[in-house]
Structure formats: structure tokens, C-alpha cells
Motif scaffolding. Structure first.
Motif, PDB file in Angstrom:
ATOM      1  N   GLU A  93       0.819  -1.209   0.000  1.00  0.00           N
ATOM      2  CA  GLU A  93       0.000   0.000   0.000  1.00  0.00           C
ATOM      3  C   GLU A  93       0.852   1.258   0.000  1.00  0.00           C
ATOM      4  OE1 GLU A  93      -3.215   0.060   2.704  1.00  0.00           O
ATOM      5  OE2 GLU A  93      -3.818  -2.012   2.310  1.00  0.00           O
ATOM      6  N   ILE A  94       0.304   2.291  -0.629  1.00  0.00           N
ATOM      7  CA  ILE A  94       0.984   3.581  -0.749  1.00  0.00           C
ATOM      8  C   ILE A  94       0.091   4.670  -0.168  1.00  0.00           C
ATOM      9  CG2 ILE A  94       1.955   5.284  -2.339  1.00  0.00           C
ATOM     10  CD1 ILE A  94       2.433   3.054  -4.337  1.00  0.00           C
ATOM     11  N   THR A  95       0.691   5.552   0.628  1.00  0.00           N
ATOM     12  CA  THR A  95      -0.003   6.755   1.097  1.00  0.00           C
ATOM     13  C   THR A  95       0.507   7.918   0.253  1.00  0.00           C
ATOM     14  OG1 THR A  95      -0.087   5.857   3.348  1.00  0.00           O
ATOM     15  CG2 THR A  95      -0.541   8.214   3.076  1.00  0.00           C
ATOM     16  N   PRO A  96      -0.276   8.381  -0.744  1.00  0.00           N
ATOM     17  CA  PRO A  96       0.216   9.383  -1.707  1.00  0.00           C
ATOM     18  C   PRO A  96       0.793  10.642  -1.071  1.00  0.00           C
ATOM     19  CG  PRO A  96      -1.854   8.451  -2.469  1.00  0.00           C
ATOM     20  CD  PRO A  96      -1.637   7.923  -1.082  1.00  0.00           C
ATOM     21  N   SER A  97       0.224  11.099   0.045  1.00  0.00           N
ATOM     22  CA  SER A  97       0.700  12.343   0.663  1.00  0.00           C
ATOM     23  C   SER A  97       2.115  12.205   1.222  1.00  0.00           C
ATOM     24  CB  SER A  97      -0.259  12.775   1.774  1.00  0.00           C
ATOM     25  OG  SER A  97      -0.315  11.795   2.806  1.00  0.00           O
ATOM     26  N   LYS A  98       2.594  10.978   1.429  1.00  0.00           N
ATOM     27  CA  LYS A  98       3.918  10.766   1.995  1.00  0.00           C
ATOM     28  C   LYS A  98       4.964  10.417   0.942  1.00  0.00           C
ATOM     29  CE  LYS A  98       2.085   9.097   6.432  1.00  0.00           C
ATOM     30  NZ  LYS A  98       2.064   7.979   7.404  1.00  0.00           N
ATOM     31  N   VAL A  99       4.540  10.449  -0.325  1.00  0.00           N
ATOM     32  CA  VAL A  99       5.448  10.077  -1.408  1.00  0.00           C
ATOM     33  C   VAL A  99       5.708  11.300  -2.278  1.00  0.00           C
ATOM     34  CG1 VAL A  99       5.765   8.601  -3.425  1.00  0.00           C
ATOM     35  CG2 VAL A  99       4.611   7.706  -1.394  1.00  0.00           C
ATOM     36  N   LYS A 100       6.981  11.629  -2.525  1.00  0.00           N
ATOM     37  CA  LYS A 100       7.337  12.817  -3.304  1.00  0.00           C
ATOM     38  C   LYS A 100       7.029  12.624  -4.783  1.00  0.00           C
ATOM     39  CE  LYS A 100      10.983  14.502  -0.209  1.00  0.00           C
ATOM     40  NZ  LYS A 100      12.417  14.864  -0.075  1.00  0.00           N
ATOM     41  N   ASP A 101       7.564  11.570  -5.362  1.00  0.00           N
ATOM     42  CA  ASP A 101       7.360  11.302  -6.786  1.00  0.00           C
ATOM     43  C   ASP A 101       6.652   9.953  -6.918  1.00  0.00           C
ATOM     44  OD1 ASP A 101       7.467  10.768  -9.501  1.00  0.00           O
ATOM     45  OD2 ASP A 101       9.457  11.659  -9.751  1.00  0.00           O
ATOM     46  N   LEU A 102       5.332   9.997  -7.091  1.00  0.00           N
ATOM     47  CA  LEU A 102       4.526   8.780  -7.055  1.00  0.00           C
ATOM     48  C   LEU A 102       4.840   7.852  -8.226  1.00  0.00           C
ATOM     49  CD1 LEU A 102       2.333   7.497  -5.320  1.00  0.00           C
ATOM     50  CD2 LEU A 102       0.614   8.603  -6.758  1.00  0.00           C
ATOM     51  N   GLU A 103       4.946   8.406  -9.420  1.00  0.00           N
ATOM     52  CA  GLU A 103       5.173   7.576 -10.599  1.00  0.00           C
ATOM     53  C   GLU A 103       6.525   6.874 -10.517  1.00  0.00           C
ATOM     54  OE1 GLU A 103       3.908   5.689 -13.904  1.00  0.00           O
ATOM     55  OE2 GLU A 103       2.754   7.143 -12.712  1.00  0.00           O
ATOM     56  N   THR A 104       7.559   7.614 -10.088  1.00  0.00           N
ATOM     57  CA  THR A 104       8.883   7.007  -9.950  1.00  0.00           C
ATOM     58  C   THR A 104       8.876   5.910  -8.895  1.00  0.00           C
ATOM     59  OG1 THR A 104       9.947   9.080 -10.602  1.00  0.00           O
ATOM     60  CG2 THR A 104      11.296   7.484  -9.406  1.00  0.00           C
ATOM     61  N   THR A 105       8.180   6.185  -7.797  1.00  0.00           N
ATOM     62  CA  THR A 105       8.096   5.188  -6.725  1.00  0.00           C
ATOM     63  C   THR A 105       7.453   3.902  -7.223  1.00  0.00           C
ATOM     64  OG1 THR A 105       7.979   6.896  -5.013  1.00  0.00           O
ATOM     65  CG2 THR A 105       7.133   4.711  -4.447  1.00  0.00           C
ATOM     66  N   GLU A 128      -8.462   8.762  -7.277  1.00  0.00           N
ATOM     67  CA  GLU A 128      -9.486   9.735  -7.649  1.00  0.00           C
ATOM     68  C   GLU A 128     -10.668   9.706  -6.685  1.00  0.00           C
ATOM     69  OE1 GLU A 128     -10.364   8.516 -11.574  1.00  0.00           O
ATOM     70  OE2 GLU A 128      -8.605   9.461 -12.487  1.00  0.00           O
ATOM     71  N   GLU A 129     -10.904   8.544  -6.074  1.00  0.00           N
ATOM     72  CA  GLU A 129     -12.052   8.393  -5.190  1.00  0.00           C
ATOM     73  C   GLU A 129     -11.697   8.620  -3.722  1.00  0.00           C
ATOM     74  OE1 GLU A 129     -13.302   4.440  -5.966  1.00  0.00           O
ATOM     75  OE2 GLU A 129     -14.143   4.883  -7.954  1.00  0.00           O
ATOM     76  N   SER A 130     -10.402   8.763  -3.415  1.00  0.00           N
ATOM     77  CA  SER A 130      -9.964   8.822  -2.019  1.00  0.00           C
ATOM     78  C   SER A 130      -9.221  10.125  -1.747  1.00  0.00           C
ATOM     79  CB  SER A 130      -9.056   7.626  -1.698  1.00  0.00           C
ATOM     80  OG  SER A 130      -9.669   6.414  -2.046  1.00  0.00           O
ATOM     81  N   LYS A 131      -8.824  10.305  -0.497  1.00  0.00           N
ATOM     82  CA  LYS A 131      -8.033  11.459  -0.080  1.00  0.00           C
ATOM     83  C   LYS A 131      -6.553  11.102  -0.118  1.00  0.00           C
ATOM     84  CE  LYS A 131     -11.782  13.170   2.850  1.00  0.00           C
ATOM     85  NZ  LYS A 131     -12.224  13.523   4.229  1.00  0.00           N
ATOM     86  N   SER A 132      -5.704  12.132  -0.198  1.00  0.00           N
ATOM     87  CA  SER A 132      -4.274  11.898  -0.385  1.00  0.00           C
ATOM     88  C   SER A 132      -3.625  11.184   0.786  1.00  0.00           C
ATOM     89  CB  SER A 132      -3.552  13.227  -0.634  1.00  0.00           C
ATOM     90  OG  SER A 132      -3.681  14.078   0.504  1.00  0.00           O
ATOM     91  N   PHE A 133      -4.225  11.292   1.977  1.00  0.00           N
ATOM     92  CA  PHE A 133      -3.619  10.649   3.141  1.00  0.00           C
ATOM     93  C   PHE A 133      -4.174   9.245   3.388  1.00  0.00           C
ATOM     94  CE2 PHE A 133      -6.918  13.655   4.505  1.00  0.00           C
ATOM     95  CZ  PHE A 133      -7.843  12.790   5.077  1.00  0.00           C
ATOM     96  N   PRO A 158       9.735   5.557   1.551  1.00  0.00           N
ATOM     97  CA  PRO A 158       8.881   6.194   2.566  1.00  0.00           C
ATOM     98  C   PRO A 158       7.456   6.355   2.028  1.00  0.00           C
ATOM     99  CG  PRO A 158      10.337   7.805   1.530  1.00  0.00           C
ATOM    100  CD  PRO A 158      10.800   6.462   1.067  1.00  0.00           C
ATOM    101  N   GLY A 159       6.485   6.106   2.892  1.00  0.00           N
ATOM    102  CA  GLY A 159       5.084   6.195   2.477  1.00  0.00           C
ATOM    103  C   GLY A 159       4.548   4.925   1.859  1.00  0.00           C
TER     104      GLY A 159
END
Length: 661
Positions: A93-105, A128-133, A158-159
Motif C-alpha cells: 500500500e501507498i499513502t500518496p501524501s507521503k510520497v514525493k514522486d509517485l510515478e517514480t516510486t 481519484e475516489e480517495s483522499k491523499s492521506f 517512505p510512504g
């Protein structure tokens, strides 16, 4: 040396400067004093007035309350066969708000874990359906090797984390999917509903909710009660020790009234044909089988269905997502005639012995209504009209009764009404009346009811459109002598720990008050259908006496001067095959109604399925493989081959891991 003394003016200026300096000192002292007083006041406010509040906040900074999501209850059939359960697996699982570059990650993660294009599309949709955290899965059901590879490189991401989660699985795949339903991630609309129901606290940490069928209707029972675990945390937010906890209470198990072996048998008998069947216990209202064909695999929806499968299901001409038993509406055809006969007796419009001459057609207002070609059936009374399925008899009867009298009698039987079954999404269908037409149509010229429109209602055509659930319920009411039970698919709930069962509260049955003599006339006609009428060959040699009525209903309107020719029509324009029945005739234990869409004659395609349902329920017989194949092809009558004992049939669960990630 000469010394100059200050002038008077200079002395005055000096005195003024000293005075201003002293004033400034006093102002500064006053400001300092005020600030000190304010500081003391603030300190007193924080230490005395807000002491408890701030102490709680400080404690919260030191501690965290973590929700403990309860295991979801299982769903099982009446014999304890598990139809929906849980299993544990690891999720990346990924928490988008804790990741700097999502695509690279994600690209770097793909070097450690198998992340396919459909995983990326699902993750994008969830974002799209959820919040960044929110913590969102990029891969589910990781293998042990994948877990080990990521764990060794976790410091790089991280994240990103691995979590152990319970996953829902439907071991039999497509079997009974319209009844069981499925779960899916909670969306914004569902979150609002949870808040409105004041259940937000109980859903902390819960990411999935029932979306369809029993999973949706019994969500509250299946979900359970969320527990809490209060832990002490470090400055970095990691838990160091547990302070207190309240364990989660697992969701209750739900026991269906459905026999899954019977359900499987019926679905197999339909084969690739479309249709629906509902079988009830006429003495309780319990649903014994609830079939809608074609079906779908609910496992596809648990983690979010991919675009390809969604398009396949949603755009198919066969409409596999449509619950035909609950939401499909059909003209009942000749299966409506026994109820018309009962209406005639109850309202006094026709006696059982009254004779109608059936010459093969009936003319009203210059329009000829056809019946059995040009030969006709000759003189028929009420019983014979049911056995031989006389259209002329019921054309004439409908004309004598009128649309509103028909409506008022059929409504208490449940035609065109919500039955109240414990499944969401039931539709009403259409039981026509003059009021209905007036409200349904907008233009005045369309709102008028014409006498000629009543004629076709007598043979279950015209505006009549009902569900198989309604037809089965009405059949069960006649079988029970006029006692109307509310259909239900859930028999009981079961405590997940003690396994103690609690029966679902029944709705009290309603006695429609039919005259037993009138019921007897209709029953004699239905028995005649199975002994000497249109389904006699199908039920030849049965060890019990059944009662039923075949039906063939038009899917499209045929012109007055035209004759039906299936070979000249497209598949979806051909007649539907129907059958309603109950057995044993003298002491009914099961009642049913079914439709095979666009199959043709009810006696050839629907009645054979009913025969095998009765053989299963009353004699414990499961049809032979060759008999199932013949029935699928519409080429069976009475059973062929050697039937098997139903207890010898072993269902083969579909492994949750087969074809799923």
C-alpha cells in the motif's frame, strides 16, 4: 581658562529632555507591567481553566487510539456450506501524501513486486475516489517471496508499507452471485450515509462495505463492532507499548434458506440460456432457490473490477449483472390463467361449471384475438380451460371482469407489488389499471383506457409485467390455500464465536380469505395440466403428484393478421417459456415459477426444469449428466439416465487464488 555656562534656554531644553525620558520610562514600565499581567493571566488560564483539556491533548500526543477492524461474518447456505468467507493476505500500500514522486516510486516498486497495468489503473481510480492521506493498495495478495524482497528494501520507500489484511472470497465464484452479492471499497456516497446513520465510529478503519445482495442487505450484522487499541507512541509516531484495548466483536454469520446444491443444479440446467427461477417453501416463505442466468463472478469486484471485465459484463447483450429473479419483468402468459380463474370465482363473474365455446379465436371491436390456431377446443368449463389453456375462455372472462376488477383481485396476491423480500433492489413491475395508465402516460390521448386493452390481460399479455418472484409468491399462496408469506432468503444469524443461531423474525402471514371450494377448482385444473395437459409428458412416472401451468409469453407484439414464426425472428424477439407449479399437490412443500427467455414453449423448456427441482426436493434425486445436457439444449422431457443421490454431489469450490490477484 575660560568656562562658559549653559544658557537658560539650554537648561530648559535639558529639563524637557529629562522629563520626556522619564515619561518614556514610565510608559515602558506600564507596557512591561501590562504584558506581565497578560502573561500571568494567560498562564492562569492555561494552568487552571484549560488544565484538563490541555492534559488530554498532551496525552493524545503521547498516545494513539487505533481501530481494530472486526472480521466480517461468513455467509452459508441452509446446510452450512460456506458461500462467502475471509482469508488473510499481504497488501502493498501507498499513502500518496507521503510520497514525493509517485510515478517514480511505483516504477521502482515494480522492480521488486509484479505490478501490472491493471494494478496501476485500479490504483489511479482509487486515488481519484480517495483522499491523499488514505493508504491505497497498489498490489494485493503478495506472495511470500514478494514480501521478503520488499521488506529488504523498505528503507528506500517512505510512504509505502506492507499490511496484513482480511480479504473476502466467494469460493464458488459465479454460483448464486445475485443472491450473495459482493463487497467493495467504501465510496464517498456510502461514507455520507454512514455518517448520517451515526455509525462513523464503528467504521473507523473499515475500507469495504456490502454492495449487493445479502452482503448489502445484512451489512450491519456481517460487519461486527470495531474494537480499539490505545498505544503509547514515540516522538516519531511509532507504537512503543499497549496501554488498553477493547477487542473487536466479529460480524455475525448469516445462514441462508437457500440450498446451494439445488441452486447449482438449476443454474446448470439453464446452461447458456437466460432466465430466472424462484422456488419457495409455501408454508414459511423461505426461498429455496433464487436463480438468475447468466451470472457473474463477485470476486472480480472485491478489489475493484478492471475496465476489461467491467465492459464485458456491462455491455453484454445477455445482461449478466441484471438480477432477473428480482428485477426482470415479464408478461406471465398462460401462467396467469389460474389466478384469473380464481378471480372469476371470488368475484362471482363466472362459475366453475359455466361453459364457453372455444372456436379458436375471439373477436371484439373488429379485432380478432387468436387461440390455438383455427381449430379451437370446443366447449370448455373452468377446469378444462386451465388444463387445455383456452385463450378464448380468458379473453371472454377478462372482458366480463374489466381491468380494475382484475387489478383489485391480483394486487393482494402480490402482482405488481413489492413482496418485501430481504434483498435490495426489488422492482414493482406493472399491474395495469385505469388509474395506472392515467398516471403513467403524460398525453391525454394516451391516458384513456380502451376496452380492447383489457382482453389480452386475461391471458397474461398486454401491459402485464411481473417478476418471477411475484409469480412464485402468488403460486405459493394458492398452494397454501390463501396464506400469503413474505419471501425471505436469510433463515438465521449465527454468533461467530458460540455458533448459537438466532432465527430471523418472520413477518406474520396474511390470510387472503379465499373460499376453499374455489381453491379446489383451481387446484384441480393445475393437477390436470400435470396429468393430462401440456406438462403431462414431463411429469410422467413421477412418484408424487404435482400441479402446475405452462406459459408462453410474447417478447414482441405480433400483428393481428400475422402468425408467430420463431425462425423469422431474432433470438431476443422470440417467445419466453414459463412454468408455475407446486408439489406434492395434496400437501405442498415447494412452489416455484420460472422463465427461460426467448426459448419458446413452456412445456418444452421450462417445465422440464421444474420437474427436476421437484425430484431433488421431494425425492433427493440429482439428474444424471446426460439429463442435464439434454435439458440445457431444450431436448428433455421426463428425466433420462440414472439420477444421483443429492447428498453424493460434492461441490467444487473455486479457489480464491485461481486467476485472482
Amino acid at each position: 581658562m575660560r568656562i562658559s555656562l549653559p544658557s537658560l534656554a539650554e537648561l530648559r531644553d535639558t529639563q524637557a529632555d529629562i522629563s520626556r525620558f522619564r515619561e518614556r520610562i514610565l510608559v515602558v514600565q506600564a507596557v512591561v507591567l501590562v504584558c506581565f499581567v497578560l502573561l500571568l493571566t494567560r498562564l492562569a488560564y492555561l494552568q487552571i481553566v484549560r488544565h484538563d483539556d490541555l492534559l488530554e491533548q498532551a496525552e493524545n500526543n503521547r498516545t494513539a487510539v487505533l481501530p481494530t477492524v472486526p472480521p466480517r461474518g461468513t455467509i452459508m447456505d441452509r446446510n452450512g456450506v460456506v458461500l462467502a468467507s475471509n482469508y488473510s493476505a499481504f497488501t502493498l500500500e501507498i499513502t500518496p501524501s507521503k510520497v514525493k514522486d509517485l510515478e517514480t516510486t511505483i516504477n521502482e516498486l515494480a522492480e521488486l513486486v509484479d505490478i501490472q497495468a491493471k494494478d496501476r489503473r485500479r490504483f489511479k481510480r482509487l486515488r481519484e475516489e480517495s483522499k491523499s492521506f488514505d493508504s491505497l493498495p497498489i498490489r494485493t495478495r503478495l506472495t511470500d517471496e514478494e514480501v521478503a524482497r520488499f521488506s529488504a528494501q523498505r528503507y528506500r520507500f517512505p510512504g509505502v508499507d506492507i499490511k496484513a489484511r482480511l480479504f473476502r472470497q466467494y469460493p464458488f465464484g459465479e454460483l448464486a452471485s445475485h443472491v450473495i452479492g459482493y463487497i467493495g471499497r467504501i465510496n464517498a456516497k456510502e461514507k455520507e450515509r454512514i455518517e448520517d446513520d451515526d455509525e462513523l465510529g464503528n467504521y473507523r478503519g473499515t475500507e469495504y462495505i456490502g454492495k449487493l445482495g445479502v452482503e448489502q442487505r445484512y451489512e450491519r450484522e456481517l460487519h461486527g463492532i470495531t474494537g480499539v487499541n490505545q498505544v503509547e507512541t514515540s516522538a516519531g509516531g511509532r507504537a512503543t507499548r499497549s496501554l488498553s484495548s477493547r477487542p473487536a466483536i466479529p460480524g455475525q454469520n448469516v445462514v441462508l434458506s437457500i440450498d446451494i446444491r439445488l441452486q447449482k443444479m438449476v443454474e446448470d440446467l439453464f446452461g447458456n440460456r437466460r432466465g430466472a427461477l424462484v422456488a419457495l417453501d409455501p408454508n414459511t416463505g423461505e426461498v429455496l432457490a433464487f436463480v438468475s442466468k447468466p451470472t457473474f463472478d463477485p470476486n472480480l469486484f472485491v478489489d475493484g473490477i478492471d475496465v476489461e471485465n467491467w465492459q464485458m459484463l456491462n455491455e453484454s447483450m445477455d445482461k449478466p449483472l441484471l438480477n432477473r429473479a428480482l428485477r426482470g419483468t415479464y408478461p406471465p402468459g398462460s401462467t396467469y390463467k389460474p389466478f384469473m380463474a380464481l378471480a372469476a370465482l371470488t368475484t362471482g363473474k363466472r362459475s366453475a361449471s359455466a361453459i364457453t365455446q372455444d372456436n379458436g379465436s375471439w373477436t371484439f371491436g373488429g379485432h380478432t384475438f387468436r387461440s390455438h390456431g383455427d381449430s379451437g377446443l370446443g366447449p370448455v368449463d373452468m377446469v378444462r380451460s386451465i388444463v387445455l389453456s383456452s385463450n378464448v375462455y380468458y379473453y371472454s372472462l377478462a372482458n366480463d371482469m374489466g381491468v380494475d376488477t382484475i387489478h383489485d383481485f391480483m394486487k393482494p396476491l402480490g402482482f405488481g407489488q413489492i413482496t418485501g423480500i430481504d434483498l435490495p433492489g426489488e422492482v414493482r413491475g406493472i399491474l395495469p389499471s385505469t388509474d395506472w395508465k392515467r398516471n403513467y402516460y403524460k398525453r391525454p390521448e394516451q391516458q384513456k383506457w380502451y376496452a380492447g386493452e383489457t382482453i389480452s390481460l386475461g391471458i397474461g399479455q398486454g401491459y402485464n409485467n411481473f417478476t418471477m418472484l411475484q409469480l412464485a409468491s402468488a403460486t405459493a399462496t394458492v398452494a397454501s390455500g390463501g396464506m400469503k408469506y413474505t419471501p425471505r432468503v436469510v433463515k438465521a444469524t449465527q454468533d461467530a464465536l458460540t455458533h448459537a443461531q438466532s432465527a430471523v423474525t418472520d413477518t406474520a402471514p396474511v390470510n387472503l380469505g379465499f373460499n376453499p371450494d374455489h381453491i379446489a377448482v383451481v387446484r384441480n385444473g393445475l393437477i390436470g395440466v400435470a396429468t393430462s395437459g401440456t406438462s403431462a409428458q414431463v411429469f410422467a412416472g413421477s412418484a408424487y403428484q404435482s400441479a402446475g401451468k405452462t406459459g408462453t409469453a410474447q417478447a414482441v407484439t405480433i400483428g393481428q393478421k400475422e402468425k408467430y414464426n420463431a425462425s423469422k425472428l431474432g433470438e431476443y424477439q422470440r417467445d419466453h417459456a414459463l412454468y408455475m407449479a407446486y408439489a406434492p399437490a395434496d400437501a405442498p412443500q415447494i412452489a416455484l415459477a420460472l422463465v427461460v427467455e426467448n426459448a419458446g414453449f413452456g412445456a418444452a423448456h421450462a417445465a422440464p426444469i421444474a420437474r427436476r427441482v421437484f425430484d431433488y426436493w421431494l425425492q433427493g434425486q440429482y439428474p444424471s449428466p446426460e439429463d442435464i445436457l439434454a435439458t440445457q439444449q431444450g431436448q428433455s422431457s421426463r428425466p433420462i439416465g440414472t439420477p444421483r443421490a443429492k447428498q453424493d454431489i460434492v461441490l467444487d469450490p473455486k479457489k480464491a487464488s485461481d486467476g485472482l490477484r
